[in-house]
Motif scaffolding. Structure first.
Motif, mmCIF file in Angstrom:
data_model
loop_
_atom_site.group_PDB
_atom_site.id
_atom_site.type_symbol
_atom_site.label_atom_id
_atom_site.label_comp_id
_atom_site.label_asym_id
_atom_site.label_seq_id
_atom_site.Cartn_x
_atom_site.Cartn_y
_atom_site.Cartn_z
ATOM 1 N N ALA A 32 0.843 -1.189 0.000
ATOM 2 C CA ALA A 32 0.000 0.000 0.000
ATOM 3 C C ALA A 32 0.878 1.238 0.000
ATOM 4 O O ALA A 32 1.906 1.277 0.675
ATOM 5 C CB ALA A 32 -0.907 0.005 1.227
ATOM 6 N N VAL A 33 0.472 2.239 -0.773
ATOM 7 C CA VAL A 33 1.145 3.530 -0.755
ATOM 8 C C VAL A 33 0.221 4.513 -0.055
ATOM 9 O O VAL A 33 -0.941 4.657 -0.435
ATOM 10 C CB VAL A 33 1.450 4.028 -2.179
ATOM 11 N N ILE A 34 0.731 5.152 0.999
ATOM 12 C CA ILE A 34 -0.066 6.154 1.687
ATOM 13 C C ILE A 34 0.709 7.469 1.686
ATOM 14 O O ILE A 34 1.909 7.499 1.408
ATOM 15 C CB ILE A 34 -0.416 5.746 3.135
ATOM 16 N N GLY A 35 0.004 8.524 2.010
ATOM 17 C CA GLY A 35 0.658 9.829 2.044
ATOM 18 C C GLY A 35 -0.360 10.922 1.835
ATOM 19 O O GLY A 35 -1.451 10.667 1.334
ATOM 20 N N PRO A 36 -0.009 12.136 2.229
ATOM 21 C CA PRO A 36 -0.961 13.244 2.101
ATOM 22 C C PRO A 36 -1.210 13.612 0.633
ATOM 23 O O PRO A 36 -0.477 13.169 -0.249
ATOM 24 C CB PRO A 36 -0.271 14.402 2.839
ATOM 25 N N ASN A 37 -2.237 14.409 0.408
ATOM 26 C CA ASN A 37 -2.536 14.874 -0.945
ATOM 27 C C ASN A 37 -1.319 15.586 -1.527
ATOM 28 O O ASN A 37 -0.653 16.352 -0.834
ATOM 29 C CB ASN A 37 -3.712 15.856 -0.931
ATOM 30 N N GLY A 38 -1.033 15.305 -2.775
ATOM 31 C CA GLY A 38 0.075 15.988 -3.431
ATOM 32 C C GLY A 38 1.439 15.422 -3.086
ATOM 33 O O GLY A 38 2.455 16.016 -3.425
ATOM 34 N N ALA A 39 1.475 14.245 -2.438
ATOM 35 C CA ALA A 39 2.756 13.668 -2.049
ATOM 36 C C ALA A 39 3.470 13.018 -3.230
ATOM 37 O O ALA A 39 4.658 12.716 -3.154
ATOM 38 C CB ALA A 39 2.544 12.630 -0.943
ATOM 39 N N GLY A 40 2.739 12.787 -4.347
ATOM 40 C CA GLY A 40 3.344 12.157 -5.517
ATOM 41 C C GLY A 40 2.907 10.717 -5.718
ATOM 42 O O GLY A 40 3.490 9.994 -6.519
ATOM 43 N N ILE A 211 3.809 -1.198 3.759
ATOM 44 C CA ILE A 211 3.253 0.128 3.508
ATOM 45 C C ILE A 211 4.399 1.057 3.165
ATOM 46 O O ILE A 211 5.434 1.059 3.837
ATOM 47 C CB ILE A 211 2.488 0.656 4.744
ATOM 48 N N VAL A 212 4.223 1.809 2.094
ATOM 49 C CA VAL A 212 5.204 2.815 1.713
ATOM 50 C C VAL A 212 4.579 4.177 1.994
ATOM 51 O O VAL A 212 3.489 4.472 1.509
ATOM 52 C CB VAL A 212 5.573 2.709 0.222
ATOM 53 N N VAL A 213 5.243 4.963 2.816
ATOM 54 C CA VAL A 213 4.742 6.301 3.124
ATOM 55 C C VAL A 213 5.468 7.300 2.242
ATOM 56 O O VAL A 213 6.697 7.407 2.285
ATOM 57 C CB VAL A 213 4.973 6.668 4.604
ATOM 58 N N LEU A 214 4.699 7.991 1.440
ATOM 59 C CA LEU A 214 5.289 8.983 0.541
ATOM 60 C C LEU A 214 4.978 10.367 1.082
ATOM 61 O O LEU A 214 3.833 10.662 1.444
ATOM 62 C CB LEU A 214 4.679 8.798 -0.852
ATOM 63 N N GLN A 216 6.024 14.496 0.189
ATOM 64 C CA GLN A 216 6.720 15.479 -0.646
ATOM 65 C C GLN A 216 7.682 14.822 -1.630
ATOM 66 O O GLN A 216 8.828 15.235 -1.786
ATOM 67 C CB GLN A 216 7.462 16.475 0.240
ATOM 68 N N GLY A 217 7.197 13.764 -2.268
ATOM 69 C CA GLY A 217 7.983 13.122 -3.316
ATOM 70 C C GLY A 217 9.075 12.189 -2.829
ATOM 71 O O GLY A 217 9.836 11.659 -3.630
ATOM 72 N N ARG A 218 9.186 12.009 -1.518
ATOM 73 C CA ARG A 218 10.224 11.108 -0.998
ATOM 74 C C ARG A 218 9.571 9.981 -0.206
ATOM 75 O O ARG A 218 8.476 10.133 0.325
ATOM 76 C CB ARG A 218 11.166 11.863 -0.063
ATOM 77 N N VAL A 219 10.291 8.868 -0.108
ATOM 78 C CA VAL A 219 9.815 7.781 0.738
ATOM 79 C C VAL A 219 10.176 8.124 2.179
ATOM 80 O O VAL A 219 11.351 8.196 2.533
ATOM 81 C CB VAL A 219 10.447 6.432 0.333
ATOM 82 N N TYR A 220 9.139 8.344 2.990
ATOM 83 C CA TYR A 220 9.384 8.668 4.402
ATOM 84 C C TYR A 220 9.695 7.400 5.179
ATOM 85 O O TYR A 220 10.602 7.373 6.011
ATOM 86 C CB TYR A 220 8.162 9.369 4.991
ATOM 87 N N ALA A 221 8.940 6.356 4.898
ATOM 88 C CA ALA A 221 9.169 5.084 5.576
ATOM 89 C C ALA A 221 8.585 3.972 4.725
ATOM 90 O O ALA A 221 7.721 4.204 3.878
ATOM 91 C CB ALA A 221 8.505 5.080 6.951
ATOM 92 N N SER A 222 9.075 2.773 4.935
ATOM 93 C CA SER A 222 8.576 1.636 4.189
ATOM 94 C C SER A 222 8.746 0.390 5.038
ATOM 95 O O SER A 222 9.801 0.188 5.629
ATOM 96 C CB SER A 222 9.367 1.495 2.879
ATOM 97 N N GLY A 223 7.691 -0.419 5.145
ATOM 98 C CA GLY A 223 7.815 -1.629 5.952
ATOM 99 C C GLY A 223 6.459 -2.135 6.383
ATOM 100 O O GLY A 223 5.433 -1.644 5.913
#
Lengths: 267, 338
Positions: A32-40, A211-214, A216-223
């Protein structure tokens, strides 16, 4: 046999939409890819699908550069549910699902395709909708009709392949959200792989292997969910500083309750 | 609501029979009288000349132009995902008319009279149609989505500009080969000879073959360019081939018959109502119905004000505009699908 994204950078008008993003999706996995709006997130999905060539980095699908595959070869290896479900032509739901198989097929294959379409429509909860006019469906029904088309595309060649879902449950009620995520989960269980953009962190935590947390265009965390969905992440990425996370007694997977967000003083 | 479709085979058979009947009817009617001996039974040579030398080439022209405009309209509506995308309405035909007039006025100077008569005029028409479609495609597509307002506004503006340029050319030049403004803006099938049919037919027929080959990818394009690409469609190539096919069909047709409106917008909508949006049936159905409509319209144009010959565009607009309004009212507040 993986879908591998290596150091992907995408720039538009000097702004980095994706910045050195690396990730893999292997058969059997639900990511799963999660992240705020506009994160990419959607940009990442389009790069992974081969729709968008990155400015830097490359994508490999089962060991081949995605840019060297023809559109038809790619269509057999991966399918993607986009957020564009605007279809104004008055096709029936069955006809729409059949579009998943774009190439010509002989009379013998037609029977197989009919079975596949019927079965898939049943799985997305549209069994009695085959003759219905797509333009008269509700938003949720239409989204599931497109999901059926995407599943037919993938299943026509094999049960495996990469299923890419851009907000697949955005128009669904809670029961249909579970239905669709279970379908995606089952696809991974049969040796396929699934990459899905999700906004509901609880669903992501409950269903995803990783889960991959995106941000501002970067991977914040993944696992795995319990390592990624943390109070610190919620604060850093989403700006929610006062959430309480629980953990499921049996699975240990995290969840967050919305009313924690409105209780004062809880931290 | 379920989809309702006419059974394809009987519907197409009926349409083909109607086309044959309309051709026979048109062949038998005209200013000099009804029947197969319009010159008088005692003068078979004149009758023969009237039927085979005057009426028949004109009917064949109507069939070719009608089929080409109908099919081109169907494809443009699919390509632009817009129900208004008709060669006449969004300026493609006006571009073709400008291209053809430029070639008539200037072409003889550039290429000499021999080449001009045969290839120059249809080539000018194709160039005009091609440039106009290309500009519209560029102008109206943003990130794979077609903006309706941009398409229609740009099409209307560019079409008016092309018509104005055509008008200036017509008023400045005093060329006998250059027909009048009425011909270019309203269209006419009058005075066509077999040698012009010989030039036009290969263009129209190759265009129809190409359009048919594009039917499946055009179905996918209805889902949007990204979705089509994800399903294995080479979007760029399909769009380019559509441009080629529309150019082949509209350019030469306009060069020989002027701008005939409404065929390209009404015909595909009627076919869609009957047999649905699948391009595999929509394209041949629109070609057949377009031919039928234009043969009947031209017969009416020849008969309605004997001895004068009414521009056929007046008839197609007179028939087409009310049908168009009816389609709009019938759909209520829903959008008309492409």
């Amino acid at each position: 046999m993986t879908l591998m994204l290596r150091d992907i950078t995408v720039r538009r008008q000097g702004r980095a939409l994706l910045d050195q993003v690396a990730m893999t999706v292997a058969p059997g996995e639900f990511v799963a890819v999660i992240g705020p709006n506009g994160a990419g997130k959607s940009t990442l999905m389009r790069v992974a699908a081969g729709l968008l060539a990155p400015c830097e980095g490359y994508v490999e699908i089962d060991g081949r550069g995605i840019g060297t595959c023809s559109p038809r070869e790619l269509a057999a290896q991966r399918a993607m549910l986009t957020q564009d479900q605007s279809l104004e032509a008055r096709f029936s739901v069955g006809e729409l699902a059949r579009f998943g198989v774009a190439e010509r097929h002989g009379a013998g294959a037609r029977e197989r395709l009919n079975l596949l379409v019927d079965q898939t429509l049943g799985e997305v909860g549209l069994a009695s909708f085959a003759e219905r006019d797509v333009t008269t469906l509700s938003g949720g029904e239409r989204q599931r009709a497109h999901l059926a088309r995407v599943l037919v595309q993938l299943r026509w060649r094999s049960e495996k392949g990469y299923l890419l879902l851009d907000e697949p449950v955005s128009a669904q009620d809670i029961a249909r959200q579970r239905l669709i995520l279970s379908l995606a989960r089952a696809h991974s269980g049969k040796g396929g792989a699934c990459l899905a953009i999700l906004h509901d962190l609880n669903w992501a935590a409950a269903f995803a292997d990783r889960i991959v947390v995106l941000d501002q265009g970067r991977v914040y965390a993944s696992g795995p969910a319990d390592r990624v969905i943390t109070s610190r992440m919620l604060s850093d990425v989403f700006g929610l500083s006062d959430t309480v996370l629980g953990h499921h007694g049996e699975t240990g997977r995290p969840f967050l309750l919305p009313h924690d967000l409105i209780l004062p003083g809880s931290s | 609501m379920s989809v309702s479709r006419l059974p394809i085979v009987p519907a197409f058979t009926l349409l083909s029979l109607a086309l044959v009947a309309s051709v026979l009817l048109s062949l038998a009617s005209g200013a000099t009288g009804f029947g197969i001996h319009p010159g008088g039974v005692d003068n078979p040579a004149v009758s023969r000349l009237i039927v085979l030398g005057i009426r028949l080439p004109r009917i064949v022209l109507a069939v070719l132009v009608g089929a080409g405009l109908g099919a081109a309209g169907a494809v443009m509506q699919g390509l632009f995902r817009n129900p208004l995308a008709d060669p006449g309405l969004i300026g493609v035909s006006s571009g073709a008319a400008l291209g053809a007039t430029v070639m008539i006025v200037e072409g003889v100077i550039w290429f000499g009279p021999g080449v001009m008569a045969r290839w120059g005029i249809p080539a000018g028409g194709m160039l005009g149609a091609c440039v106009m479609t290309g500009i519209l495609q560029r102008f109206s597509t943003r990130q794979g989505r077609v903006s309706t307002s941009r398409l229609v506004l740009a099409g209307v503006a560019l079409g008016a500009l092309a018509s104005a340029a055509t008008g200036i050319l017509l008023y400045r030049a005093n060329d006998a080969a250059l027909r009048d403004l009425t011909f270019w803006t309203m269209g006419s099938l009058a005075g066509v000879r077999w040698q012009e049919i010989e030039i036009l037919a290969p263009f129209t027929l190759s265009s129809l073959v190409l359009l048919m080959a594009l039917a499946r990818p055009l179905n996918l394009l209805l889902l949007g360019e990204e979705n089509a690409a994800l399903m294995g469609c080479r979007v760029g190539r399909v769009k380019f081939l559509c441009l080629v096919a529309v150019t082949l069909s509209v350019g030469p047709a306009v060069a020989f018959s002027g701008v005939i409106g409404f065929v390209g917008v009404i015909v595909p909508h009627l076919v869609r109502l009957a047999s649905g949006p699948d391009h595999r049936f929509l394209i041949p159905g629109s070609a057949l119905l377009g031919a039928l409509l234009l043969v009947l319209s031209d017969t009416l144009a020849r008969l309605i004000a004997i001895p004068s010959d009414v521009p056929v565009g007046i008839i197609t607009a007179g028939l087409g505009a009310p049908i168009f309004i009816w389609l709009l009212m019938r759909r209520g507040d829903q959008d008309i699908p492409a």
